[in-house]
Design a protein around this motif. Structure first.
Motif, short mmCIF file in Angstrom:
data_model
loop_
_atom_site.label_atom_id
_atom_site.label_comp_id
_atom_site.label_asym_id
_atom_site.label_seq_id
_atom_site.Cartn_x
_atom_site.Cartn_y
_atom_site.Cartn_z
N ARG A 99 11.71 -16.39 -63.34
CA ARG A 99 11.90 -15.56 -62.17
C ARG A 99 13.39 -15.28 -61.97
O ARG A 99 14.23 -16.17 -62.17
CB ARG A 99 11.34 -16.23 -60.93
N THR B 60 16.32 -13.43 -59.26
CA THR B 60 16.60 -12.84 -57.96
C THR B 60 17.92 -12.09 -58.04
O THR B 60 18.87 -12.54 -58.68
CB THR B 60 16.69 -13.90 -56.86
N GLU B 61 17.97 -10.95 -57.39
CA GLU B 61 19.16 -10.11 -57.45
C GLU B 61 20.38 -10.83 -56.87
O GLU B 61 21.49 -10.73 -57.41
CB GLU B 61 18.91 -8.80 -56.71
N SER B 62 20.18 -11.55 -55.77
CA SER B 62 21.32 -12.21 -55.12
C SER B 62 21.92 -13.30 -56.01
O SER B 62 23.14 -13.40 -56.15
CB SER B 62 20.90 -12.79 -53.77
N ARG C 146 24.96 -6.75 -55.39
CA ARG C 146 23.51 -6.74 -55.59
C ARG C 146 23.03 -5.37 -56.07
O ARG C 146 22.11 -5.28 -56.88
CB ARG C 146 22.79 -7.11 -54.29
N ARG D 216 20.97 -4.70 -59.37
CA ARG D 216 19.67 -4.01 -59.36
C ARG D 216 19.65 -2.88 -60.37
O ARG D 216 18.66 -2.70 -61.10
CB ARG D 216 19.39 -3.46 -57.96
N SER E 193 8.17 -10.19 -55.14
CA SER E 193 8.79 -11.45 -55.58
C SER E 193 9.99 -11.24 -56.50
O SER E 193 10.39 -12.17 -57.19
CB SER E 193 7.74 -12.33 -56.28
N GLY E 194 10.53 -10.05 -56.54
CA GLY E 194 11.73 -9.84 -57.33
C GLY E 194 11.43 -9.45 -58.77
O GLY E 194 10.60 -8.58 -59.04
N TRP E 195 12.08 -10.13 -59.68
CA TRP E 195 12.03 -9.78 -61.10
C TRP E 195 11.68 -11.01 -61.93
O TRP E 195 11.80 -12.14 -61.47
CB TRP E 195 13.40 -9.26 -61.55
N SER E 196 11.31 -10.76 -63.18
CA SER E 196 11.12 -11.86 -64.13
C SER E 196 11.47 -11.37 -65.52
O SER E 196 11.40 -10.17 -65.81
CB SER E 196 9.68 -12.38 -64.11
#
Length: 236
Positions: free
Chosen positions: A40, A42-44, A54, A58, A76-79
């Motif tokens: 997983r 997350t952008e942050s 960010r 992205r 849930s963001g990215w993976s």
């Protein structure tokens, strides 16, 4: 962390350069295994680690999504994209066609300058085969095939090939773990020699069989996780 002082002309910091540098950082992290399949993202957190905003992160992730290296997950963001037999089949059947066409056209148009470029690209593979740098070998491998595409002087082929370079680098780095360094060097040497000799038919056949052989090896490995792989292998 990327260099925040990259500039474009006399105008200040180049946003496009930031996007590209962030995408390059992420691609390298995925190919090298620092970011693993299914992980997983997350952008942050990535923005803090890379050292960019960010929004830049992205944009970089969107670039890699287009290459098939990351996936956007709803809510849930990215993976990081998983390696799969299905995806490997799609990539390697596509590569078989593109690499075969590229090798034939390169052999047709080869000149002394092109021979020198191709032999230099092969020399980088040979040098990496004597070491233990898996990512460096994968980069040299993909660079060799990309050089062949350059030698075709075929703009549409170049654009199509660019779209799969990221995924190709990821899968090649995993294929090369299992292949012997001698076999890697020998296979590319044969393709190089055929193109430099201007033998269009042989160059195409060697390029296609090379991609098919490594595609089957990778799908066989991935078949341990997917029952559909044997059927896919029969279709490559």
């Amino acid at each position: 962390m990327i260099n925040k002082m990259t500039r474009s002309g006399a105008g200040g910091i180049s946003r496009q350069s930031f996007d590209q540098q962030a995408a390059d950082w992420l691609r390298d992290a995925i190919v090298s295994g620092r970011l693993t399949p299914g992980q997983r993202l997350t952008e942050s957190a990535l923005a803090d680690e890379i050292g960019v905003s960010r929004s830049t992160t992205r944009t970089a992730l969107l670039h890699l999504a287009a290459e098939g290296l990351v996936e956007r997950q709803a809510y849930s963001g990215w993976s990081v994209a998983d390696l799969s037999a299905e995806d490997a089949w799609e990539l390697y059947t596509l590569r078989k066609g593109l690499d075969g066409i590229a090798a034939r056209l390169a052999a047709e148009k080869i000149d002394d300058e092109g021979r020198q470029r191709l032999r230099q690209a092969f020399d980088r593979i040979a040098a990496c085969c004597s070491g233990s740098d898996r990512v460096g070998l994968a980069q040299a491998d993909v660079g060799f095939h990309s050089t062949i595409v350059d030698l075709t002087r075929h703009r549409r082929l170049r654009r199509q090939y660019d779209m799969i370079l990221g995924a190709t680098l990821l899968y090649v780095s995993n294929t090369n773990i299992r292949a012997s360094r001698e076999a890697i060097a020998e296979g590319h040497q044969q393709i190089c020699d055929a193109i430099c000799a201007g033998d269009e038919e042989l160059a195409q056949n060697l390029a296609e069989s090379h991609v098919e052989e490594h595609g089957i090896a990778l799908m066989t490995e991935l078949s341990k996780k997917a029952e559909s792989a044997p059927a896919l292998i029969a279709r490559i």
